[in-house]
Design a protein around this motif. Structure first.
Motif, PDB file in Angstrom:
ATOM      1  N   LEU A  43       0.833  -1.200   0.000  1.00 34.90           N
ATOM      2  CA  LEU A  43       0.000   0.000   0.000  1.00 34.90           C
ATOM      3  C   LEU A  43       0.871   1.254   0.000  1.00 34.90           C
ATOM      4  O   LEU A  43       1.979   1.248   0.543  1.00 34.90           O
ATOM      5  N   PRO A  44       0.379   2.323  -0.577  1.00 30.54           N
ATOM      6  CA  PRO A  44       1.121   3.591  -0.528  1.00 30.54           C
ATOM      7  C   PRO A  44       0.949   4.246   0.844  1.00 30.54           C
ATOM      8  O   PRO A  44      -0.032   3.997   1.547  1.00 30.54           O
ATOM      9  N   LEU A  45       1.897   5.056   1.193  1.00 25.96           N
ATOM     10  CA  LEU A  45       1.805   5.819   2.435  1.00 25.96           C
ATOM     11  C   LEU A  45       0.837   6.981   2.219  1.00 25.96           C
ATOM     12  O   LEU A  45       1.014   7.788   1.315  1.00 25.96           O
ATOM     13  N   GLU A  46      -0.191   7.063   3.064  1.00 27.20           N
ATOM     14  CA  GLU A  46      -1.192   8.122   2.919  1.00 27.20           C
ATOM     15  C   GLU A  46      -1.483   8.767   4.266  1.00 27.20           C
ATOM     16  O   GLU A  46      -1.502   8.102   5.302  1.00 27.20           O
ATOM     17  N   LYS A  47      -1.744  10.075   4.216  1.00 30.21           N
ATOM     18  CA  LYS A  47      -2.119  10.802   5.426  1.00 30.21           C
ATOM     19  C   LYS A  47      -3.638  10.910   5.481  1.00 30.21           C
ATOM     20  O   LYS A  47      -4.284  11.302   4.501  1.00 30.21           O
ATOM     21  N   VAL A  48      -4.207  10.558   6.632  1.00 27.21           N
ATOM     22  CA  VAL A  48      -5.663  10.522   6.788  1.00 27.21           C
ATOM     23  C   VAL A  48      -6.051  11.396   7.979  1.00 27.21           C
ATOM     24  O   VAL A  48      -5.434  11.322   9.053  1.00 27.21           O
ATOM     25  N   GLU A  49      -7.077  12.224   7.775  1.00 20.93           N
ATOM     26  CA  GLU A  49      -7.546  13.058   8.874  1.00 20.93           C
ATOM     27  C   GLU A  49      -8.284  12.212   9.903  1.00 20.93           C
ATOM     28  O   GLU A  49      -9.173  11.422   9.564  1.00 20.93           O
ATOM     29  N   MET A  93       5.690  -6.990  10.437  1.00 21.33           N
ATOM     30  CA  MET A  93       4.506  -6.240  10.028  1.00 21.33           C
ATOM     31  C   MET A  93       4.785  -5.372   8.801  1.00 21.33           C
ATOM     32  O   MET A  93       5.914  -4.915   8.595  1.00 21.33           O
ATOM     33  N   SER A  94       3.749  -5.124   8.027  1.00 20.05           N
ATOM     34  CA  SER A  94       3.828  -4.182   6.903  1.00 20.05           C
ATOM     35  C   SER A  94       2.473  -3.505   6.730  1.00 20.05           C
ATOM     36  O   SER A  94       1.454  -3.987   7.228  1.00 20.05           O
ATOM     37  N   ASP A  95       2.475  -2.357   6.027  1.00 17.39           N
ATOM     38  CA  ASP A  95       1.247  -1.635   5.698  1.00 17.39           C
ATOM     39  C   ASP A  95       0.388  -1.353   6.937  1.00 17.39           C
ATOM     40  O   ASP A  95      -0.801  -1.656   6.982  1.00 17.39           O
TER      41      ASP A  95
END
Length: 574
Positions: A250-256, A352-354
């Motif tokens: 998975l891509p690294l994403e910033k989530v509110e 661990m990953s993602d």
């Protein structure tokens, strides 16, 4: 002993400060009385139990080859200064000055004093090995004394100290004490575990705690369901991750994540489990070094493991100002990406990953994070507390969780005290050698209290027979009745002649009140003498641990009771 001639001030009401069962029941049963915070009188009934524990301890220490002595409770400061503990021990060490302004302390333990004895009297390897022990009153100025004898300030302790020429000999001495402790607690009739433990302020290379299993225990311990491995959770080892983490998918994403600071809240918001989240703890050592520690979301940090890895005495959670300065965000949103401090990760994260973690920005978290790709970890280390269901580090079994009460602790000290205090001998080649030490403690009063925590019901204490203050209580339903009094006293005298410890309840009280007191006191066998039974030529017998009653023919009562008591006392401590 006749009840009317004994000092046994039982209470109907529980003292307001008695929080745990053992404190409540020991106070109500007339065993202890509070003098000051963490300081108690041992009343006659309580002292009988204390002496039972002491006798078992003394017999097994002597059997193991230890030699009893008695050291002073008051210790001169200079001995503690030589070992370095005068400064290190903290406020628990009760310090005072005499009229000449000489500094002293009340000994909480006696490594310094016994090392002083040995260094002044032992000069050759031919005098080794030996083990010196005492049973003596100690004092530790606990910041919050509580739970009666479980965590008092003044307490009775058996402390022993072994001296050997080398590590191999010290290991032999350690094992002798380890086995002696197993025999002691088995003879006390207790269910216990010997668990690997952290050595703490005492020091040394390794140690074992002896834990009485009880739901009210302060300590969390784990043991394997397939082998003998057991440890305090502070010390429990965990098996390294079985395999490397899968490749990032998975891509690294910033989530509110507005106003969501806990792992549980963030995981639920992201529709993930806490196991797929990583929490970042920002800690600071006493040397003011800042360290970030990464743990799986559902795991707890083991502070002792972290302190041991860092080589510090105490790493604590950083304050809000420090967290903001390091991460740019308030506590609850910390993450490892972009941090400039040391970053350590628990072993579990290696597989661990993602995963999700804090974004170092208020009200934001990251998803699809991976170590190596998105941030670097200095080391993967065993940093978490063990829990039920974890894999055993010694075999293929699983760990089970228990609550325990520490009643004994054995340490391999090594040369910590002997080197600091220059306790040496000449070996076979005439070379000077620093003595290798071990120390071994048992809380006498705590053992008695732990027995109650493990053995009680809603009516009172259920003493294991070896610790019971009396083995039999004879309850006279109507002591004013001449026949009842005569029959009860006859049985009382017969049992005394057989060496049985008997309490004769000859009080002029209602039968119900007497029965309640007998249950409260927890004496293993109760014999009731009343008119109805005498007409049938019998006494009524009830074992405290059972609600079942049986009739004892008067002519056989003493012999059968003696046989039952001796069977209850019999143990195989090997």
């Amino acid at each position: 002993m006749r009840y009317t001639q004994y000092f046994l001030p039982t209470l109907k009401e529980t003292p307001g400060d008695a929080e745990v069962v053992s404190h409540q029941l020991m106070a109500r049963a007339g065993m202890i009385r509070k003098v000051a915070a963490g300081v108690y009188d041992y009343l006659p009934l309580g002292l009988r139990v204390i002496r039972k524990v002491e006798n078992i301890v003394r017999e097994e220490m002597n059997r193991a080859g230890a030699i009893e002595l008695l050291m002073p409770a008051v210790n001169p400061a200079d001995l503690w200064q030589q070992s370095g503990r005068w400064q290190q021990y903290g406020k628990e060490l009760l310090r005072f000055k005499d009229r000449k302004d000489t500094e002293f302390c009340i000994g909480p333990t006696h490594e310094e004093v016994v090392t002083e004895i040995v260094r002044g009297t032992v000069s050759s390897y031919r005098q080794l090995p030996f083990n010196l022990y005492q049973i003596q009153t100690k004092f530790r100025d606990e910041i919050r004394p509580r739970f009666g004898l479980m965590r008092g300030r003044e307490f009775i302790m058996k402390d022993a100290y072994s001296f050997d020429i080398d590590d191999a000999g010290a290991d032999v001495s350690y094992q002798k004490m380890y086995q002696a402790y197993r025999r002691i607690f088995k003879r006390c009739g207790l269910e216990f575990r010997a668990v690997e433990a952290d050595s703490g302020a005492i020091g040394g290379s390794f140690s074992h705690e002896f834990m009485v299993l009880a739901e009210t225990g302060e300590d969390a311990i784990v043991s394997c369901d397939s082998c003998d491995y057991a440890a305090n959770v502070e010390k429990a080892e965990l098996r390294p991750a079985a395999s490397a983490a899968p490749a990032p998918a998975l891509p690294l994403e910033k989530v509110e994540t507005p106003n969501m600071k806990t792992i549980e809240d963030v995981a639920a918001f992201l529709k993930e489990t806490p196991q797929k989240m990583v929490k970042t703890l920002i800690l600071i050592t006493e040397q003011e070094e800042i360290v970030a520690v990464l743990l799986r979301g559902d795991h707890k940090l083991n502070e002792i493991k972290l302190n041991n890895f860092l080589g510090c005495d105490h790493a604590q959670l950083a304050d809000e100002e420090t967290v903001r300065k390091l991460t740019g965000a308030p506590t609850g949103f910390s993450g490892p990406i972009g941090l400039t401090c040391r970053v350590l990760a628990d072993l579990e994260l290696e597989g661990m990953s993602d995963f999700g973690l804090g974004a170092n920005e208020a009200n934001y978290h990251m998803t699809g994070a991976n170590h190596g790709r998105d941030f670097q970890v200095e080391a993967f280390v065993d940093l978490r507390e063990a829990e039920a269901g974890d894999s055993c580090p010694r075999c293929e079994g699983k760990l089970e969780a228990w609550r325990g009460i520490e009643v004994g602790h054995v340490f391999k000290l090594g040369t910590k005290y002997s080197e600091a205090m220059q306790a040496t001998v000449l070996d076979a080649q005439g070379q000077e050698r620093v003595l290798v030490m071990g120390c071994y403690g048992i809380g006498i009063g705590r053992t008695a209290a732990a027995a109650i925590e493990q053995n009680h019901d809603e009516n009172g204490i259920l003493w294991p027979a070896p610790l019971a203050p009396f083995q039999v209580i004879i309850t006279l339903l109507n002591p004013k009745d001449e026949a009842v009094l005569k029959a009860g006293e006859a049985l009382y005298e017969e049992l005394l002649e057989q060496g049985i410890e008997v309490l004769l309840d000859d009080r002029d009280e209602r039968p119900g009140s007497k029965f309640k007191d007998a249950e409260l006191l927890g004496i293993p066998f109760r014999v009731t003498v009343g008119n109805r039974g005498l007409k049938e030529g019998c006494y009524e017998l009830q074992e405290r641990c059972s609600s079942e009653k049986s009739m004892l023919p008067m002519g056989e009562a003493a012999a059968r009771l003696t046989e039952q008591v001796r069977a209850a006392l019999a143990t195989d401590p090997a």
